[in-house]
Motif scaffolding. Sequence first.
Motif, PDB file in Angstrom:
ATOM      1  N   TYR A 100       0.813  -1.211   0.000  1.00 61.04           N
ATOM      2  CA  TYR A 100       0.000   0.000   0.000  1.00 61.04           C
ATOM      3  C   TYR A 100       0.851   1.268   0.000  1.00 61.04           C
ATOM      4  O   TYR A 100       0.415   2.299  -0.499  1.00 61.04           O
ATOM      5  CB  TYR A 100      -0.973  -0.025   1.181  1.00 61.04           C
ATOM      6  N   ARG A 106       2.368   5.806  -5.963  1.00 61.28           N
ATOM      7  CA  ARG A 106       1.773   5.882  -7.298  1.00 61.28           C
ATOM      8  C   ARG A 106       0.705   6.981  -7.343  1.00 61.28           C
ATOM      9  O   ARG A 106       0.675   7.794  -8.256  1.00 61.28           O
ATOM     10  CB  ARG A 106       1.150   4.525  -7.620  1.00 61.28           C
ATOM     11  N   ALA A 133      -3.328  -0.751 -11.068  1.00 63.66           N
ATOM     12  CA  ALA A 133      -4.474  -1.494 -10.527  1.00 63.66           C
ATOM     13  C   ALA A 133      -4.403  -2.950 -10.936  1.00 63.66           C
ATOM     14  O   ALA A 133      -4.701  -3.845 -10.148  1.00 63.66           O
ATOM     15  CB  ALA A 133      -5.778  -0.879 -11.023  1.00 63.66           C
ATOM     16  N   GLU A 136      -1.689  -5.108  -9.111  1.00 60.98           N
ATOM     17  CA  GLU A 136      -1.882  -5.316  -7.664  1.00 60.98           C
ATOM     18  C   GLU A 136      -2.178  -6.787  -7.297  1.00 60.98           C
ATOM     19  O   GLU A 136      -1.562  -7.317  -6.383  1.00 60.98           O
ATOM     20  CB  GLU A 136      -2.997  -4.413  -7.168  1.00 60.98           C
ATOM     21  N   PRO A 137      -3.124  -7.475  -7.995  1.00 64.99           N
ATOM     22  CA  PRO A 137      -3.361  -8.874  -7.632  1.00 64.99           C
ATOM     23  C   PRO A 137      -2.121  -9.747  -7.790  1.00 64.99           C
ATOM     24  O   PRO A 137      -1.867 -10.605  -6.940  1.00 64.99           O
ATOM     25  CB  PRO A 137      -4.459  -9.330  -8.599  1.00 64.99           C
ATOM     26  N   MET A 140       0.006  -9.122  -4.771  1.00 61.50           N
ATOM     27  CA  MET A 140      -0.560  -9.673  -3.542  1.00 61.50           C
ATOM     28  C   MET A 140      -0.524 -11.202  -3.543  1.00 61.50           C
ATOM     29  O   MET A 140      -0.236 -11.827  -2.528  1.00 61.50           O
ATOM     30  CB  MET A 140      -2.005  -9.188  -3.389  1.00 61.50           C
ATOM     31  N   ILE A 141      -0.819 -11.806  -4.687  1.00 65.08           N
ATOM     32  CA  ILE A 141      -0.826 -13.269  -4.714  1.00 65.08           C
ATOM     33  C   ILE A 141       0.600 -13.798  -4.656  1.00 65.08           C
ATOM     34  O   ILE A 141       0.862 -14.823  -4.030  1.00 65.08           O
ATOM     35  CB  ILE A 141      -1.558 -13.783  -5.973  1.00 65.08           C
TER      36      ILE A 141
ATOM     37  N   ILE B 426      -8.295 -12.358  -1.423  1.00 71.63           N
ATOM     38  CA  ILE B 426      -7.107 -11.542  -1.712  1.00 71.63           C
ATOM     39  C   ILE B 426      -7.181 -10.986  -3.125  1.00 71.63           C
ATOM     40  O   ILE B 426      -6.932  -9.799  -3.357  1.00 71.63           O
ATOM     41  CB  ILE B 426      -5.813 -12.371  -1.530  1.00 71.63           C
ATOM     42  N   ILE B 427      -7.568 -11.848  -4.085  1.00 70.75           N
ATOM     43  CA  ILE B 427      -7.643 -11.377  -5.474  1.00 70.75           C
ATOM     44  C   ILE B 427      -8.658 -10.244  -5.572  1.00 70.75           C
ATOM     45  O   ILE B 427      -8.376  -9.180  -6.130  1.00 70.75           O
ATOM     46  CB  ILE B 427      -8.049 -12.525  -6.425  1.00 70.75           C
ATOM     47  N   LEU B 429      -9.910  -8.277  -3.202  1.00 68.58           N
ATOM     48  CA  LEU B 429      -9.571  -7.073  -2.441  1.00 68.58           C
ATOM     49  C   LEU B 429      -8.420  -6.317  -3.087  1.00 68.58           C
ATOM     50  O   LEU B 429      -8.413  -5.085  -3.116  1.00 68.58           O
ATOM     51  CB  LEU B 429      -9.233  -7.461  -0.997  1.00 68.58           C
ATOM     52  N   SER B 430      -7.453  -7.053  -3.680  1.00 70.13           N
ATOM     53  CA  SER B 430      -6.328  -6.341  -4.275  1.00 70.13           C
ATOM     54  C   SER B 430      -6.771  -5.640  -5.558  1.00 70.13           C
ATOM     55  O   SER B 430      -6.350  -4.512  -5.823  1.00 70.13           O
ATOM     56  CB  SER B 430      -5.152  -7.272  -4.532  1.00 70.13           C
ATOM     57  N   LEU B 431      -7.636  -6.306  -6.335  1.00 70.89           N
ATOM     58  CA  LEU B 431      -8.152  -5.637  -7.535  1.00 70.89           C
ATOM     59  C   LEU B 431      -8.962  -4.408  -7.149  1.00 70.89           C
ATOM     60  O   LEU B 431      -8.823  -3.338  -7.743  1.00 70.89           O
ATOM     61  CB  LEU B 431      -9.040  -6.599  -8.329  1.00 70.89           C
ATOM     62  N   GLY B 433      -8.639  -2.662  -4.464  1.00 74.64           N
ATOM     63  CA  GLY B 433      -7.705  -1.645  -3.987  1.00 74.64           C
ATOM     64  C   GLY B 433      -7.059  -0.886  -5.130  1.00 74.64           C
ATOM     65  O   GLY B 433      -6.913   0.335  -5.086  1.00 74.64           O
ATOM     66  N   GLY B 434      -6.667  -1.621  -6.170  1.00 77.67           N
ATOM     67  CA  GLY B 434      -6.028  -0.962  -7.308  1.00 77.67           C
ATOM     68  C   GLY B 434      -6.984  -0.060  -8.058  1.00 77.67           C
ATOM     69  O   GLY B 434      -6.651   1.076  -8.398  1.00 77.67           O
ATOM     70  N   PHE B 435      -8.199  -0.550  -8.302  1.00 72.25           N
ATOM     71  CA  PHE B 435      -9.159   0.234  -9.079  1.00 72.25           C
ATOM     72  C   PHE B 435      -9.658   1.452  -8.297  1.00 72.25           C
ATOM     73  O   PHE B 435     -10.020   2.462  -8.897  1.00 72.25           O
ATOM     74  CB  PHE B 435     -10.349  -0.626  -9.513  1.00 72.25           C
TER      75      PHE B 435
END
Lengths: 305, 660
Positions: A100, A106, A133, A136-137, A140-141, B426-427, B429-431, B433-435
């Motif tokens: 974060y 960013r 955006a 990010e996944p 995180m993954i 996680i997938i 929430l992270s998406l 968060g990014g958007f």
Amino acid sequence: MLIKLLNTLLMVVVALSITGVINRTRALLAGRRGTRFLQHIYNVRLLLRKGSVYSTTTTALFRIAPCVYLGAALMAFLFIPIANLEPLLSFHGDIILVAYLLAFSRLALILAAMDTGSSFEGMGAAREALYGALVEPALMIGLATLALFCGDSSFAEIFSEGQVLDVNLTIVLLLVAYIFVIIMFIEGGRVPVDDPKTHLELTMIHEVMCLDYSGIDLAMIQMAGWLKNAIFAIIAANAVSAVFCFHWGFAAPLAILGAGISVGVVESLRARNKLSRNITYILTLSALSALVLLVGFLLMQDIQI
Amino acid sequence: MYLYSLLAAMLVIFLIFLVPKRLKVWVATGVVSLVAVAAIAVAVMAFCDMKLDAVEFTTTLFGAESFAIDKLTALMLVIISVASVATVLYSRGYVAGYLERFSSAHISIHYTALVTLVVSMMLVVMSSGGFSFLFSWELMTIASFILILFEAERQDVRRAALNYLVMMHIGFIFLVAGFVLLYNVTGSANFEAIQDYFHLEAPLPLFVILFIGFGMKAGLFPMHIWLPEAHPAAPSHVSAIMSGVMIKTGVYGIIRLMQAVEDGSLLYSVGLIILISGAVTGLWGVILAAMQNDIKRMLAYSSIENVGVILIGLGIAAVGHAAGSPIVGMCGMCGALLHMVNHSLFKTMLFFSAGNIYSKMHTTAMNEMGGLAKHMPITAIMMLFATVAICALPPLNGFVSELLIYIGMFNGVGSGHEVLYSVTGIIALSLIGGFVVLAFTKLYGVVFLGSPRSHHVAECTEVDNQRIVAMAIPAAFILMIGLMPQFVIHPIALVAEAVTGTDPTLASIHFGSSLETLSYIGIAFVAVVALLYVLKRRAQRKRVVTEGPTWGCGFTALNTRMQYTGESFSEGLESIGRPLMKDTVDGRAVDKGEIFPAPHRYRIKHSDKVDSLLGRWWVQMMHRINEYVMRLRTGRVNNYITFALVFLVVVLVLTLFGVL
């Protein structure tokens, strides 16, 4: 405490040298003599001594943004350990904080780019926001895969000594390293997603966002870029060294050389993606990271496929 | 005692009708503040484990019903109180612009509805009996309906309000059906009876019915379509309280449902339902938020996304408990509860900022703004603050709650039990968060930064101080939760204990120290940024610092219309978001073949696919039913007599066979 200082010192060395290795590799592959190894540092030192020009369209946000950009990258930087060394800062759950903080940096740069009112910078900001955006996944993954093996959510714990990893997981860890190297390409604005050496503002992403920055501000942005590169390079190197020899003496050079040479080779050998393909490229990376996590999970459960 | 003060407040609000126009707001402010202070006092008592007697009374309407305050109720009371005081303070400046135009009765009705909304929300979270709950729920819906109708002369406002009323009643029917079912089986419509019902009968049908009923208020996919219609229509302070607090009563209902589910396989399925609907709601909301070009529509979609985040947390909590790992459950629950608090704070601020802009610009279309930061500096700073908070960036409060949810999910992954659930979370929430960063940088960048896109911007001035103060109230709480999360987590853990039965000390053991470190790191981060800025300024004192126009890349005839607009900012996302949207284009874009383009008018609106899907289906069905019904209306008396005869014969036959 000494270990923490050693870690920080090594991190700084890694951050400062990756760009040098990239430049040397590119020069070598292109058959040029190339610049000095430390040329990028001299360039930044020069920028630090220069004055600045600010656009009349901008507000105070434009002047604070580089500080936030560098500050956030710097805070994130302090959480990363090199292999078995201890990082300066650490707490349970810090991998999320790092992700974060990078997002915060960013956001600062995107807003600064929008502040100039330039359509080119808006273009760069929109692309950076979208790619950020989508990546990010994957990030995180990738971190979750590491957490799966080590059962914790702080960098210091994940990479602490005594984590004996099953030999089965070699391939998974190598793939995790691959994912982090690609994330470094994306976040660092490198080929194949972005080309820092391109001449046309229309096709730039990261570079076009700092068009209106000069002097100290530009220097800050470049330094933050080094720190960000170093963060991903070291995580990748840590994942690789968890397979072979988990020692900082191995991981630190690996981070410099591995990241530097891979960026240099990729930039020399292939062209940048068409911009419209970048979305697919990044989403594929996220899908790959989900697959890696799944494979890792199956291997951990000793499920024979 | 507190309940009676609420009832007294309900009586006092008619004073609003008696005082002059300008003083009405002060009566409302007084009543709401008193109620809020009483609510916070009661909540503090509940948190300190003081014995609060449940009020029981029997009415002819509902039978024996009771009002009780437990810790979950106390948390909700705090959320409601803070947001409603800020709202009523804010409303003075906002409504002042309408005082000339609207009659005294109009203003009175508005404020009466506002106070009624606050009181009814408090009653909703306090009632433990199903029927009084439903009564307060309906009161809340009607009060908010009246509030949306503030600018009733606008046709879009009337349509949105009616749409809202219909949607809410569809949800209400589900709730009534659920509670009647409950009453039939267990003989009681209390929330406690749900647990007995789950033992007696197949639990999932009742769960789903009530889940849909609560989900309608909370704005769950695909029942979220009222939000983006209602919020742009309502005045900003009403949007703030509806979006910040009222939709949380739906989430509150879902938490009460979860509370009734005991550990076991049912909890697994419940957790899965909540998690999946949270993930879908969150992603749908955030992608559409990023595509919107209207400030308030965008904020409405962002509320949908935040409800999704809360539900992801709740789902992870349920799955964690079902899998027998209380740590995951605790993290998910604390994260979800804290996110409820957080969202109520930053969303109120964001809607207040939108209100400031609307009251000066008289529009909420982003693409007519730009460079507002120079004309409304304080609003710009407040909005930036709320933007950072809602993007869940450290060191503000949104990060703390998302961190807790993430810690829960990473724990789930690490312990190897709930890996697939956690990875889904996680997938998603992270998406999300990014958007969110994409959506809010677009909002902030297009509205406040750059150069003005229309001449109205130059006429904007900063709003009155009272509105600034109203925005500063949530800001103070945001800062407090963000920089000192270790103190806030204690009451949140107590609430989580009340809901799930986990030991609250688990929270302090598991992430108490993390949050303490986080607090120092947050302060250190601010200090580092400040230090860098000071150093930069000092260094620049000795250098030549000049100002000039923005670098146009060699092009010298730049004008403000060449700036990136909101639509172009989210253009890249369109390829991903297209399946979710239906675009309505007004005018025509410049064609690729046009070498010398003539002036063009081009306006695009991205509306929800679900919206048109549900809407079209509904209208078509009504048309078809109407066609059949119209055939019976022949206009001849002899036919009508035949119908009556047929009806009587049918009734006779049915009676003979014992059906009736």
